[in-house]
Design a protein around this motif. Structure first.
Motif, PDB file in Angstrom:
ATOM      1  N   ARG A 146       0.837  -1.207   0.000  1.00 11.68           N
ATOM      2  CA  ARG A 146       0.000   0.000   0.000  1.00 11.68           C
ATOM      3  C   ARG A 146       0.872   1.258   0.000  1.00 11.68           C
ATOM      4  O   ARG A 146       0.570   2.233  -0.689  1.00 11.68           O
ATOM      5  CB  ARG A 146      -0.929   0.012   1.209  1.00 11.68           C
ATOM      6  CG  ARG A 146      -2.114  -0.942   1.087  1.00 11.68           C
ATOM      7  CD  ARG A 146      -2.948  -0.885   2.382  1.00 11.68           C
ATOM      8  NE  ARG A 146      -4.089  -1.748   2.355  1.00 11.68           N
ATOM      9  CZ  ARG A 146      -5.337  -1.356   2.081  1.00 11.68           C
ATOM     10  NH1 ARG A 146      -5.574  -0.087   1.799  1.00 11.68           N
ATOM     11  NH2 ARG A 146      -6.330  -2.212   2.097  1.00 11.68           N
ATOM     12  N   LEU A 147       1.947   1.254   0.800  1.00 11.12           N
ATOM     13  CA  LEU A 147       2.837   2.415   0.841  1.00 11.12           C
ATOM     14  C   LEU A 147       3.510   2.644  -0.506  1.00 11.12           C
ATOM     15  O   LEU A 147       3.650   3.793  -0.943  1.00 11.12           O
ATOM     16  CB  LEU A 147       3.880   2.242   1.952  1.00 11.12           C
ATOM     17  CG  LEU A 147       3.340   2.315   3.372  1.00 11.12           C
ATOM     18  CD1 LEU A 147       4.417   1.885   4.371  1.00 11.12           C
ATOM     19  CD2 LEU A 147       2.827   3.708   3.702  1.00 11.12           C
ATOM     20  N   TRP A 163      -4.240   6.924   1.077  1.00 13.64           N
ATOM     21  CA  TRP A 163      -4.025   7.019   2.531  1.00 13.64           C
ATOM     22  C   TRP A 163      -5.345   6.789   3.257  1.00 13.64           C
ATOM     23  O   TRP A 163      -5.404   6.062   4.251  1.00 13.64           O
ATOM     24  CB  TRP A 163      -3.445   8.376   2.934  1.00 13.64           C
ATOM     25  CG  TRP A 163      -1.958   8.478   2.885  1.00 13.64           C
ATOM     26  CD1 TRP A 163      -1.214   9.247   2.044  1.00 13.64           C
ATOM     27  CD2 TRP A 163      -1.015   7.786   3.718  1.00 13.64           C
ATOM     28  NE1 TRP A 163       0.122   9.069   2.296  1.00 13.64           N
ATOM     29  CE2 TRP A 163       0.275   8.187   3.319  1.00 13.64           C
ATOM     30  CE3 TRP A 163      -1.133   6.863   4.758  1.00 13.64           C
ATOM     31  CZ2 TRP A 163       1.436   7.703   3.930  1.00 13.64           C
ATOM     32  CZ3 TRP A 163       0.028   6.380   5.367  1.00 13.64           C
ATOM     33  CH2 TRP A 163       1.290   6.801   4.957  1.00 13.64           C
ATOM     34  N   ALA A 164      -6.423   7.411   2.752  1.00 12.75           N
ATOM     35  CA  ALA A 164      -7.740   7.246   3.377  1.00 12.75           C
ATOM     36  C   ALA A 164      -8.193   5.793   3.316  1.00 12.75           C
ATOM     37  O   ALA A 164      -8.739   5.260   4.289  1.00 12.75           O
ATOM     38  CB  ALA A 164      -8.761   8.157   2.698  1.00 12.75           C
ATOM     39  N   GLY A 169      -9.226   0.401   5.424  1.00 12.06           N
ATOM     40  CA  GLY A 169      -9.293  -0.904   4.789  1.00 12.06           C
ATOM     41  C   GLY A 169      -8.201  -1.890   5.119  1.00 12.06           C
ATOM     42  O   GLY A 169      -8.318  -3.072   4.791  1.00 12.06           O
ATOM     43  N   TRP A 170      -7.138  -1.445   5.772  1.00  8.03           N
ATOM     44  CA  TRP A 170      -6.056  -2.348   6.131  1.00  8.03           C
ATOM     45  C   TRP A 170      -6.503  -3.113   7.379  1.00  8.03           C
ATOM     46  O   TRP A 170      -7.008  -2.512   8.337  1.00  8.03           O
ATOM     47  CB  TRP A 170      -4.785  -1.537   6.375  1.00  8.03           C
ATOM     48  CG  TRP A 170      -3.560  -2.310   6.715  1.00  8.03           C
ATOM     49  CD1 TRP A 170      -3.066  -3.402   6.062  1.00  8.03           C
ATOM     50  CD2 TRP A 170      -2.645  -2.044   7.791  1.00  8.03           C
ATOM     51  NE1 TRP A 170      -1.907  -3.830   6.664  1.00  8.03           N
ATOM     52  CE2 TRP A 170      -1.636  -3.021   7.724  1.00  8.03           C
ATOM     53  CE3 TRP A 170      -2.594  -1.093   8.797  1.00  8.03           C
ATOM     54  CZ2 TRP A 170      -0.567  -3.058   8.626  1.00  8.03           C
ATOM     55  CZ3 TRP A 170      -1.539  -1.122   9.680  1.00  8.03           C
ATOM     56  CH2 TRP A 170      -0.539  -2.092   9.590  1.00  8.03           C
ATOM     57  N   SER A 171      -6.352  -4.420   7.398  1.00  6.86           N
ATOM     58  CA  SER A 171      -6.918  -5.273   8.461  1.00  6.86           C
ATOM     59  C   SER A 171      -6.707  -4.772   9.894  1.00  6.86           C
ATOM     60  O   SER A 171      -7.654  -4.768  10.675  1.00  6.86           O
ATOM     61  CB  SER A 171      -6.386  -6.695   8.345  1.00  6.86           C
ATOM     62  OG  SER A 171      -6.848  -7.275   7.155  1.00  6.86           O
ATOM     63  N   PRO A 172      -5.510  -4.370  10.299  1.00  6.35           N
ATOM     64  CA  PRO A 172      -5.319  -3.979  11.701  1.00  6.35           C
ATOM     65  C   PRO A 172      -6.007  -2.697  12.143  1.00  6.35           C
ATOM     66  O   PRO A 172      -5.988  -2.379  13.327  1.00  6.35           O
ATOM     67  CB  PRO A 172      -3.799  -3.814  11.816  1.00  6.35           C
ATOM     68  CG  PRO A 172      -3.235  -4.598  10.707  1.00  6.35           C
ATOM     69  CD  PRO A 172      -4.241  -4.495   9.593  1.00  6.35           C
TER      70      PRO A 172
END
Length: 188
Positions: A146-147, A163-164, A169-172
């Motif tokens: 993602r980065l 970024w939003a 949306g990233w699991s953690p």
């Protein structure tokens, strides 16, 4: 290997590096999060927190326990949520492309934690220590991808949007309330 040995190995790594924070996060997960004995977990939590806090003192970041005694919390004053961090990281004219590149450089070991903005420092410590402490080791690769996508965004708006999306949306990124709301209830 006993905690004393593993903690010494982790603290011998480059201070504030992605490798060091990830190692300390894995120790937290093994000795605090997964530990069934409350006294043993409390001792481990104290020792790991003292070790990492010594490494993060110059960044003015502290690790404490959260609402749950086994939950690691990253603080520079008040703890930040991913949505707030993403908004700060994407607020620049480039939509956060430079922030993503800086975090990637930190992950690769070519930039020190002190070379990141305050928000990027918090993001780095949360993603590489606290989330691994919570058991999300498998999410470092998706985060890195993602980065890289943010760093390669063709526009400021595209970077800010990514970024939003990472922040939601990233699991953690799920909070305790959100996560526990998805637990299976055999009675329902």
């Amino acid at each position: 290997m006993p905690l004393t040995t593993e903690l010494a190995e982790a603290l011998a790594l480059k201070s504030g590096s992605a490798n060091q924070l990830a190692y300390l996060g894995r120790l937290w997960h093994a000795y605090v999060w997964m530990e069934g004995d409350a006294a043993t977990a409390t001792d481990a939590r104290t020792r790991i927190a003292e070790g990492i806090n010594g490494q993060l003192a110059t960044a003015r970041i502290r690790i404490t326990r959260g609402f749950q005694a086994y939950d690691p919390v990253v603080r520079r004053g008040r703890p930040q949520r991913y949505v707030a961090l993403a908004a700060t990281l994407s607020a620049g004219a480039d939509g956060g492309v430079g922030e993503a590149r800086a975090v990637i450089e930190w992950i690769k070991g070519t930039r020190d934690l002190a070379g990141l903005s305050d928000a990027a420092q918090e993001f780095a410590v949360i993603s590489h220590f606290a989330e691994l402490g919570r058991g999300y080791s498998s999410q470092l690769d998706p985060l890195y991808k993602r980065l890289v996508a943010i760093a390669g965004a063709g526009s400021a708006a595209g970077a800010a949007q990514q970024w939003a999306e990472l922040a939601t949306g990233w699991s953690p990124v799920m909070t305790y309330r959100e996560d526990s709301g998805t637990d299976w209830d055999p009675g329902s």
